[in-house]
Write a protein that holds these residues in place. Structure first.
Motif, PDB file in Angstrom:
ATOM      1  N   HIS A  42       0.863  -1.181   0.000  1.00 37.32           N
ATOM      2  CA  HIS A  42       0.000   0.000   0.000  1.00 37.32           C
ATOM      3  C   HIS A  42       0.898   1.229   0.000  1.00 37.32           C
ATOM      4  O   HIS A  42       1.549   1.528   1.005  1.00 37.32           O
ATOM      5  N   VAL A  43       0.954   1.928  -1.149  1.00 40.96           N
ATOM      6  CA  VAL A  43       1.771   3.129  -1.278  1.00 40.96           C
ATOM      7  C   VAL A  43       1.081   4.248  -0.503  1.00 40.96           C
ATOM      8  O   VAL A  43      -0.072   4.579  -0.761  1.00 40.96           O
ATOM      9  N   THR A  44       1.811   4.806   0.461  1.00 44.27           N
ATOM     10  CA  THR A  44       1.229   5.845   1.317  1.00 44.27           C
ATOM     11  C   THR A  44       1.794   7.233   1.049  1.00 44.27           C
ATOM     12  O   THR A  44       1.187   8.229   1.410  1.00 44.27           O
ATOM     13  N   ASP A  45       2.975   7.296   0.414  1.00 44.10           N
ATOM     14  CA  ASP A  45       3.592   8.598   0.157  1.00 44.10           C
ATOM     15  C   ASP A  45       4.501   8.486  -1.062  1.00 44.10           C
ATOM     16  O   ASP A  45       5.065   7.420  -1.327  1.00 44.10           O
ATOM     17  N   GLU A  46       4.622   9.574  -1.788  1.00 50.19           N
ATOM     18  CA  GLU A  46       5.545   9.607  -2.918  1.00 50.19           C
ATOM     19  C   GLU A  46       6.176  10.985  -3.018  1.00 50.19           C
ATOM     20  O   GLU A  46       5.559  11.988  -2.678  1.00 50.19           O
ATOM     21  N   HIS A  47       7.428  10.978  -3.458  1.00 49.12           N
ATOM     22  CA  HIS A  47       8.152  12.226  -3.710  1.00 49.12           C
ATOM     23  C   HIS A  47       8.748  12.093  -5.105  1.00 49.12           C
ATOM     24  O   HIS A  47       9.576  11.216  -5.347  1.00 49.12           O
ATOM     25  N   ILE A  48       8.306  12.959  -6.036  1.00 46.53           N
ATOM     26  CA  ILE A  48       8.727  12.883  -7.435  1.00 46.53           C
ATOM     27  C   ILE A  48       9.545  14.121  -7.771  1.00 46.53           C
ATOM     28  O   ILE A  48       9.140  15.240  -7.478  1.00 46.53           O
ATOM     29  N   GLU A  49      10.705  13.896  -8.406  1.00 43.51           N
ATOM     30  CA  GLU A  49      11.557  14.999  -8.864  1.00 43.51           C
ATOM     31  C   GLU A  49      11.917  14.807 -10.324  1.00 43.51           C
ATOM     32  O   GLU A  49      12.118  13.685 -10.775  1.00 43.51           O
ATOM     33  N   SER A  50      12.029  15.918 -11.017  1.00 43.78           N
ATOM     34  CA  SER A  50      12.520  15.897 -12.386  1.00 43.78           C
ATOM     35  C   SER A  50      14.042  15.936 -12.351  1.00 43.78           C
ATOM     36  O   SER A  50      14.630  16.722 -11.611  1.00 43.78           O
ATOM     37  N   GLN A  51      14.664  15.067 -13.126  1.00 42.10           N
ATOM     38  CA  GLN A  51      16.125  15.012 -13.228  1.00 42.10           C
ATOM     39  C   GLN A  51      16.511  15.383 -14.654  1.00 42.10           C
ATOM     40  O   GLN A  51      15.744  15.164 -15.585  1.00 42.10           O
ATOM     41  N   ARG A  52      17.732  15.887 -14.828  1.00 43.26           N
ATOM     42  CA  ARG A  52      18.160  16.298 -16.170  1.00 43.26           C
ATOM     43  C   ARG A  52      19.654  16.074 -16.331  1.00 43.26           C
ATOM     44  O   ARG A  52      20.441  16.309 -15.427  1.00 43.26           O
ATOM     45  N   ASN A  53      20.029  15.597 -17.521  1.00 46.24           N
ATOM     46  CA  ASN A  53      21.425  15.472 -17.906  1.00 46.24           C
ATOM     47  C   ASN A  53      21.660  16.490 -19.016  1.00 46.24           C
ATOM     48  O   ASN A  53      21.242  16.278 -20.158  1.00 46.24           O
ATOM     49  N   ASP A  54      22.303  17.608 -18.688  1.00 47.77           N
ATOM     50  CA  ASP A  54      22.523  18.671 -19.675  1.00 47.77           C
ATOM     51  C   ASP A  54      23.426  18.221 -20.816  1.00 47.77           C
ATOM     52  O   ASP A  54      23.302  18.713 -21.937  1.00 47.77           O
ATOM     53  N   ALA A  55      24.330  17.288 -20.553  1.00 52.71           N
ATOM     54  CA  ALA A  55      25.236  16.820 -21.596  1.00 52.71           C
ATOM     55  C   ALA A  55      24.493  16.087 -22.711  1.00 52.71           C
ATOM     56  O   ALA A  55      24.846  16.192 -23.878  1.00 52.71           O
ATOM     57  N   THR A  56      23.442  15.342 -22.351  1.00 49.90           N
ATOM     58  CA  THR A  56      22.690  14.588 -23.359  1.00 49.90           C
ATOM     59  C   THR A  56      21.376  15.270 -23.731  1.00 49.90           C
ATOM     60  O   THR A  56      20.736  14.877 -24.707  1.00 49.90           O
ATOM     61  N   GLY A  57      20.972  16.262 -22.946  1.00 55.15           N
ATOM     62  CA  GLY A  57      19.705  16.944 -23.200  1.00 55.15           C
ATOM     63  C   GLY A  57      18.493  16.119 -22.808  1.00 55.15           C
ATOM     64  O   GLY A  57      17.383  16.401 -23.241  1.00 55.15           O
ATOM     65  N   GLU A  58      18.718  15.100 -21.980  1.00 52.49           N
ATOM     66  CA  GLU A  58      17.627  14.222 -21.578  1.00 52.49           C
ATOM     67  C   GLU A  58      17.139  14.548 -20.175  1.00 52.49           C
ATOM     68  O   GLU A  58      17.906  14.999 -19.330  1.00 52.49           O
ATOM     69  N   SER A  59      15.860  14.270 -19.959  1.00 54.97           N
ATOM     70  CA  SER A  59      15.250  14.445 -18.641  1.00 54.97           C
ATOM     71  C   SER A  59      14.467  13.186 -18.294  1.00 54.97           C
ATOM     72  O   SER A  59      14.092  12.414 -19.171  1.00 54.97           O
ATOM     73  N   TRP A  60      14.214  13.004 -16.998  1.00 54.05           N
ATOM     74  CA  TRP A  60      13.430  11.871 -16.533  1.00 54.05           C
ATOM     75  C   TRP A  60      12.892  12.199 -15.152  1.00 54.05           C
ATOM     76  O   TRP A  60      13.297  13.161 -14.534  1.00 54.05           O
ATOM     77  N   LEU A  61      11.963  11.397 -14.701  1.00 50.23           N
ATOM     78  CA  LEU A  61      11.431  11.557 -13.351  1.00 50.23           C
ATOM     79  C   LEU A  61      12.017  10.485 -12.441  1.00 50.23           C
ATOM     80  O   LEU A  61      12.194   9.335 -12.847  1.00 50.23           O
ATOM     81  N   HIS A  62      12.322  10.890 -11.226  1.00 53.05           N
ATOM     82  CA  HIS A  62      12.805   9.981 -10.189  1.00 53.05           C
ATOM     83  C   HIS A  62      11.803  10.035  -9.050  1.00 53.05           C
ATOM     84  O   HIS A  62      11.408  11.114  -8.613  1.00 53.05           O
ATOM     85  N   GLY A  63      11.376   8.860  -8.603  1.00 51.35           N
ATOM     86  CA  GLY A  63      10.397   8.808  -7.529  1.00 51.35           C
ATOM     87  C   GLY A  63      10.877   8.003  -6.344  1.00 51.35           C
ATOM     88  O   GLY A  63      11.603   7.023  -6.504  1.00 51.35           O
TER      89      GLY A  63
END
Length: 111
Positions: free
Chosen positions: A77-98
Motif C-alpha cells: 500500500h503506497v502511502t507517500d511519494e516524492h517525485i523529482e525531475s532530473q536532467r542530464n545537460d550533456a545529453t539533453g535528456e530528462s526523466w522523473l525519479h520517484g
C-alpha cells in the motif's frame, strides 16, 4: 466473455485505495524508481511530465510486485511519494525519479 477470474490478483494499492480486509501490516519500506529518459525539459505537470509519470508509476508497480514477493508479503500500500525531475545537460535528456513509501501487508493466516 471476460471475468474477474481472468485478471491477476491485485498486489499494489495506491494512496486512498485500501488493501483487502484480510491484510495485516508487516513493515514499512521505501522504494525508488525512474521513468524513461526523454529529450527536452520536463515541466511540472506538463505533457512530458504526464507521460513520464505514467511510465514511472508502471515501473514502480512492477518493482513493488517484485519486492512484495521477495519480502514474503501479499500486498503493498503506497502511502507517500516524492517525485523529482532530473536532467542530464550533456545529453539533453530528462526523466522523473520517484521515492515511494509503502506498507507491506500479508493475508491474515498467511505464512
Amino acid at each position: 466473455m471476460s471475468s474477474n477470474e481472468d485478471k491477476p490478483p491485485k498486489i499494489v494499492y495506491w494512496h486512498r485505495e485500501l488493501p483487502p480486509l484480510d491484510a495485516e501490516m508487516m513493515h514499512e519500506h521505501v522504494i525508488e524508481a525512474t521513468s524513461d529518459r526523454v529529450p527536452g525539459i520536463i515541466e511540472q505537470h506538463g505533457e512530458l511530465w504526464q507521460r513520464c509519470y505514467a511510465v514511472l508509476t508502471e515501473n514502480t508497480r512492477l518493482r513493488l510486485e517484485q519486492e512484495v514477493t521477495r519480502l514474503g508479503g501479499d500486498y503493498a500500500h503506497v502511502t507517500d511519494e516524492h517525485i523529482e525531475s532530473q536532467r542530464n545537460d550533456a545529453t539533453g535528456e530528462s526523466w522523473l525519479h520517484g521515492r515511494f513509501t509503502y506498507m507491506l501487508y500479508r493475508r491474515t493466516g498467511a505464512k
